[in-house]
Design an enzyme around this catalytic site. Structure first.
Site, mmCIF file in Angstrom:
data_model
loop_
_atom_site.group_PDB
_atom_site.id
_atom_site.type_symbol
_atom_site.label_atom_id
_atom_site.label_comp_id
_atom_site.label_asym_id
_atom_site.label_seq_id
_atom_site.Cartn_x
_atom_site.Cartn_y
_atom_site.Cartn_z
ATOM 1 N NE ARG A 1 30.490 38.358 51.698
ATOM 2 C CZ ARG A 1 29.794 37.212 52.217
ATOM 3 N NH1 ARG A 1 29.630 36.647 53.149
ATOM 4 N NH2 ARG A 1 28.968 36.106 50.930
ATOM 5 C CB CYS B 1 35.482 32.714 48.121
ATOM 6 S SG CYS B 1 34.136 32.191 48.404
ATOM 7 C CE LYS C 1 35.224 33.396 53.400
ATOM 8 N NZ LYS C 1 35.928 32.421 53.922
ATOM 9 C CB ALA D 1 41.779 41.584 31.235
ATOM 10 N N GLY D 2 39.623 42.697 33.432
ATOM 11 C CA GLY D 2 38.782 43.541 34.369
ATOM 12 C C GLY D 2 39.504 44.410 35.360
ATOM 13 C CB THR E 1 35.867 28.532 53.267
ATOM 14 O OG1 THR E 1 35.563 28.285 52.358
ATOM 15 C CG2 THR E 1 38.052 28.433 52.724
ATOM 16 N N GLY F 1 36.462 40.492 43.093
ATOM 17 C CA GLY F 1 36.257 40.596 44.734
ATOM 18 C C GLY F 1 36.019 39.298 45.538
#
Length: 433
Positions: A331, A263, A266, A255-256, A122, A260
């Site tokens: 991550r 992908c 960043k 919803a949460g 990417t 993260g």
């Protein structure tokens, strides 16, 4: 077709294994000798359902191999994919393209005959131009074309996504290169997967725009969840009412605790930096990034508040540490900020995750890990479900009741029914409900 994959991380391994399964002859290259030795020995360094079996089957058939020697792997190839990391650069948030640029120079020195060089990593808009410049400068006599072919792989479902994609994006206006790329993906024609051919810069931006839009949907429904809690509405009912509108769709409306992973965090940052460079502000995406970061800590405070507002010296059980189920990827997981918030408030965190604990242990200090979810919750003042692994969806609630010292369950993924828990005397706190 002879394919070489530069980079044997998540994207490189999944893509290489799937191309090999199509019948292509694939060599995966990585500078990490320990990783290559492990792969040669049948050990896959990441957790992705089905990947180990796929690699083992194709290695046995002689269709995939692993090496640290880039030059011979490139010289043999008709197509060379660059699938190295592009992490956020420290200090400014730009995508770090040093690995991509180094790979381009190495490819230039090693290629033999017409070679299609494909950026699978990417990368920001215009990276293909820079890769082309590096190769042309390093190898003025080289015959090559640079193509953008972004990946759209969901961790936990990557093999299915590669073999049955919504679309294949190919960025090039070179007729010869387009023919080679069509041949590489020809096995997918049976699934009638659409191949979208466009200019290179459009392909590069498609990846970032797609991820930014999905991140926006997640952040939008999370803010609606906050409003639901204040007004007495139920975010799950609201999301269903929205999602049945074909213009909106139901995906990414759960919803949460925030997004993260490798992908979205960043890529949204990189898009903002690109927008600044081109003086085209992306204010919506900027708000998404800021809101999402604040939410993760807010979810930690939500757990503390549910337990009574004071967790100093108290045990809090956390189920789920990875950013999503079916991966070991930590991550930018929301669990990082949640655990840190609990520890900052003085809590003793007991944790369990089916795959993420080895990686988590490198990130946290003083977290106590357990081999099963019930052991983690024993004598805890409260339980927080942070990641929706399947094995957390049908916990023995009677056993949960008997093990918890404080009868509080904070469900940050909305996977349980309030009535069932309250019948057992367990205080139930969800998101947006």
């Amino acid at each position: 077709m002879k394919i070489t994959m530069i980079g044997s991380g998540y994207v490189g391994l999944v893509s290489g294994a799937c191309f090999a399964d199509f019948g292509h002859d694939v060599v995966c290259v990585d500078l990490d000798e320990a990783k290559i030795e492990a792969l040669r020995g049948g050990k896959v360094p990441i957790f992705e359902p089905g990947l180990a079996d796929l690699i083992e089957r194709n290695a046995r058939a002689g269709r995939i191999s692993f090496t640290t020697e880039l030059a011979p792997a490139v010289a043999r190839a008709e197509v060379v994919f660059i699938a190295v990391g592009t992490p956020s650069r420290r200090g400014d948030g730009h995508a770090d393209l040093s690995f991509v640029e180094a790979a381009a120079a190495d490819i230039a020195r090693a290629m033999d005959g017409f070679t299609v060089v494909v950026t699978k990593s990417t990368v920001p808009v215009g990276t293909g131009d820079e890769v082309e410049r590096i190769i042309a400068t390093t190898r003025p006599d080289g015959e090559f074309a640079v193509v953008s072919n972004p990946e759209f792989l969901r961790e936990g479902a990557a093999i299915e996504d590669f073999k049955r994609p919504d679309r294949i994006v190919i960025g090039s206006e070179d007729t010869r290169a387009l023919g080679v790329m069509r041949e590489a993906y020809r096995p997918l024609s049976l699934n009638k997967s659409p191949i979208l051919e466009m200019n290179r810069r459009s392909a590069e931006l498609t990846k970032y725009a797609g991820n930014a839009f999905l991140a926006t949907k997640i952040t939008f429904i999370n803010e609606i969840a906050d409003l639901c809690e204040k007004t007495g509405a139920d975010v799950q009912q609201v999301a269903r009412g929205m999602g049945l509108d074909k213009r909106i769709g139901s995906k990414f409306l759960n919803a949460g605790p925030g997004y993260g992973g490798s992908c979205f965090p960043k890529d949204t940052l990189a898009l903002l930096k690109t927008a600044q460079d081109f003086e085209a502000p992306q204010t919506i995406v900027e708000a998404v990034v800021q809101t999402n970061e604040k939410r993760k800590r807010a979810m930690g405070r939500k757990v503390i508040q549910a337990i009574g507002g004071d967790v100093r010296g108290k045990v809090v059980a956390v189920l789920g540490l990875t950013f999503k189920p079916n991966t070991d990827d930590m991550r930018d997981s929301p669990a990082i900020a949640i655990v840190q918030t609990l520890q900052d408030a003085g809590a003793v965190v007991h944790a369990y995750d089916p795959e993420g604990m080895p990686n988590a242990s490198q990130m946290f200090e003083d977290v106590v890990y357990f081999d099963d979810p019930y052991a983690a919750m024993k004598d805890a003042e409260g339980l927080a479900i942070v990641t929706e692994w399947d094995e957390f969806r049908a916990l023995n609630l009677t056993k949960v009741q008997s093990l918890l010292k404080g009868l509080v369950l904070v469900d940050l993924r909305n996977i349980y029914d309030r009535g069932e828990l309250e019948m057992l005397g367990i205080k139930y706190v969800a998101v947006g409900r």
